[in-house]
Design a protein around this motif. Structure first.
Motif, short mmCIF file in Angstrom:
data_model
loop_
_atom_site.label_atom_id
_atom_site.label_comp_id
_atom_site.label_asym_id
_atom_site.label_seq_id
_atom_site.Cartn_x
_atom_site.Cartn_y
_atom_site.Cartn_z
N ILE A 1 0.81 -1.23 0.00
CA ILE A 1 0.00 0.00 0.00
C ILE A 1 0.84 1.28 0.00
N GLU A 2 2.16 1.14 0.10
CA GLU A 2 2.98 2.34 0.23
C GLU A 2 4.08 2.40 -0.83
N ASP A 3 4.39 3.62 -1.24
CA ASP A 3 5.56 3.88 -2.09
C ASP A 3 6.66 4.45 -1.21
N TYR A 4 7.90 4.32 -1.66
CA TYR A 4 8.98 4.96 -0.92
C TYR A 4 9.93 5.65 -1.88
N GLU A 5 10.60 6.65 -1.35
CA GLU A 5 11.56 7.43 -2.13
C GLU A 5 12.82 7.56 -1.29
N ILE A 6 13.96 7.22 -1.90
CA ILE A 6 15.22 7.24 -1.17
C ILE A 6 16.01 8.47 -1.58
N GLU A 7 16.55 9.17 -0.60
CA GLU A 7 17.39 10.32 -0.91
C GLU A 7 18.67 10.21 -0.08
N VAL A 8 19.79 10.09 -0.77
CA VAL A 8 21.08 10.02 -0.08
C VAL A 8 21.68 11.42 -0.10
#
Lengths: 77, 77
Positions: free
Chosen positions: A68-75
């Motif tokens: 049910i969820e999206d994720y976004e990675i930011e380094v």
């Protein structure tokens, strides 16, 4: 390295918390507030040799619910 | 205009959710994960004539608890 992961509900998934905030903003005198959505942001320090695949693994197994969820990675650095 | 508000715990405030995630990441095979903190991100659409003072008002009165939380406003367009 500083990393942040933003987890948001997928489109189409009901967001009762967002709806509640939207209603409260209207009551507070801001009737123009719309499309309110609430997500999580997880910030963490990881060793510099952590690969993107490893961070994705953390997201899929623990930090988000991929159904049910999206994720976004930011380094950051 | 699209606006996002990120709400995080102030420094020094206990973050048990962050600690729990940190422990779980260690168990998952990532012992290097450290300083895990969890915050909220609220995205919303506001009328274009909404002033920054009005957005701050929303944050202080509803979106965050100013005693223990900081907030950051980002207006995207």
């Amino acid at each position: 390295m500083k990393t942040s992961v933003t987890v948001t509900l997928k489109k189409g998934v009901l967001d009762p918390q967002g709806k509640a905030i939207e209603g409260a903003l209207h009551s507070l005198g801001y009737p123009g507030a719309a499309n309110v959505h609430v997500g999580k942001v997880i910030t963490l320090d990881l060793p510099d040799d952590t690969s993107e695949a490893q961070i994705k693994d953390m997201c899929e197994k623990l930090l988000s619910n991929p159904v049910i969820e999206d994720y976004e990675i930011e380094v950051q650095s």
